[in-house]
Enzyme design. Structure first.
Site, PDB file in Angstrom:
ATOM      1  CB  CYS A 287      -0.984  -0.015   1.166  1.00  0.00           C
ATOM      2  SG  CYS A 287      -0.225   0.059   2.805  1.00  0.00           S
TER       3      CYS A 287
ATOM      4  CG  ASN B 263       4.422  -1.657   5.233  1.00  0.00           C
ATOM      5  OD1 ASN B 263       5.537  -1.986   5.597  1.00  0.00           O
ATOM      6  ND2 ASN B 263       3.450  -2.529   5.177  1.00  0.00           N
TER       7      ASN B 263
ATOM      8  CB  CYS C 241      -3.634   1.719   7.114  1.00  0.00           C
ATOM      9  SG  CYS C 241      -3.338   3.230   8.071  1.00  0.00           S
ATOM     10  NE  ARG C 242      -4.462   1.481   1.809  1.00  0.00           N
ATOM     11  CZ  ARG C 242      -4.273   2.213   0.739  1.00  0.00           C
ATOM     12  NH1 ARG C 242      -5.128   2.105  -0.276  1.00  0.00           N
ATOM     13  NH2 ARG C 242      -3.254   3.031   0.643  1.00  0.00           N
ATOM     14  CB  SER C 243       0.310  -3.451   2.869  1.00  0.00           C
ATOM     15  OG  SER C 243       1.164  -2.508   3.471  1.00  0.00           O
TER      16      SER C 243
ATOM     17  CG  ASP D 193      -5.230   5.820   2.535  1.00  0.00           C
ATOM     18  OD1 ASP D 193      -5.264   5.369   3.695  1.00  0.00           O
ATOM     19  OD2 ASP D 193      -4.377   6.618   2.130  1.00  0.00           O
TER      20      ASP D 193
HETATM   21  P1  4NP Z   1      -1.758   2.862   4.133  1.00  0.00           P
HETATM   22  O1  4NP Z   1      -2.399   4.212   4.715  1.00  0.00           O
HETATM   23  O2  4NP Z   1      -1.230   3.169   2.757  1.00  0.00           O
HETATM   24  O3  4NP Z   1      -2.931   1.912   4.082  1.00  0.00           O
HETATM   25  O4  4NP Z   1      -0.684   2.438   5.105  1.00  0.00           O
HETATM   26  C1  4NP Z   1      -1.680   5.418   4.774  1.00  0.00           C
HETATM   27  C2  4NP Z   1      -0.816   5.642   5.811  1.00  0.00           C
HETATM   28  C3  4NP Z   1      -0.135   6.845   5.897  1.00  0.00           C
HETATM   29  C4  4NP Z   1      -0.329   7.803   4.932  1.00  0.00           C
HETATM   30  C5  4NP Z   1      -1.180   7.569   3.875  1.00  0.00           C
HETATM   31  C6  4NP Z   1      -1.856   6.374   3.801  1.00  0.00           C
HETATM   32  N1  4NP Z   1       0.347   9.053   5.047  1.00  0.00           N
HETATM   33  O5  4NP Z   1       0.094   9.930   4.202  1.00  0.00           O
HETATM   34  O6  4NP Z   1       1.177   9.217   5.936  1.00  0.00           O
END
Ligand code: 4NP
Length: 155
Positions: A11, A14, A16-18, A125
């Site tokens: 994702c 790294n 939240c989703r992955s 997201d």
């Molecule tokens: P992820 O979510 O891609 O599912 O881990 C996010 C985590 C952090 C950010 C964006 C999306 N960020 O902008 O810091």
């Protein structure tokens, strides 16, 4: 998918989703007795070395997953080390294709394995959402993991 032995979930951050996808995949592979190498990474490097977001840790722990992984960024050799690279959304695919030595044939959308999704559907997201968004994301990932492991087990 019968030849797949190693899977990388990807994702943006790294956190939240992955990591949820990694935790759920590890739990289900163990339940089925499948010997798979499973990891996750982000296309961005802002959260490298961090534990998953507390909301992802709570959601994953409630589903019986180990959520003690640390964030890392995608590396060029991930395309050599993994048979299958699972992107959560289309922007992840675009970023993966920019990695030097990218192997496009190894990239698939996570939800292409979710029988309730159309092939183009994404794992959205949840970072700027609330806990309910994390629950919805986990439910999508649970369905995709079942579909993926079914197709890996098909002879
Ligand atoms: P992820 O979510 O891609 O599912 O881990 C996010 C985590 C952090 C950010 C964006 C999306 N960020 O902008 O810091």
């Amino acid at each position: 998918m019968s030849g797949v032995r190693s899977i990388l979930c990807v994702c943006l951050g790294n956190i939240c989703r992955s990591p949820l996808a990694e935790g759920i995949l590890r739990r289900e592979a163990a339940n089925r007795g499948l010997d798979l190498t499973i990891d996750s990474a982000g296309t961005g490097g802002w959260h490298v070395g961090e534990l998953p977001d507390p909301r992802a840790r709570t959601e994953g722990a409630a589903r019986g997953c180990d959520m003690s992984m640390c964030a890392r960024q995608v590396q060029p050799d991930d395309f050599e080390r993994f048979d299958l690279i699972l992107a959560m959304d289309q922007s992840n695919v675009r970023e993966l294709l920019r990695v030097p030595g990218a192997r496009p044939e190894k990239i698939r959308m996570m939800r292409s394995f979710d029988p309730t999704a159309r092939w183009s559907d994404e794992v959205p997201d949840p970072y700027y959402g609330d806990e309910s968004h994390f629950t919805e994301v986990a439910e999508m990932i649970e369905r995709a993991v079942e579909g993926l492991l079914d197709s890996i087990e098909e002879k």
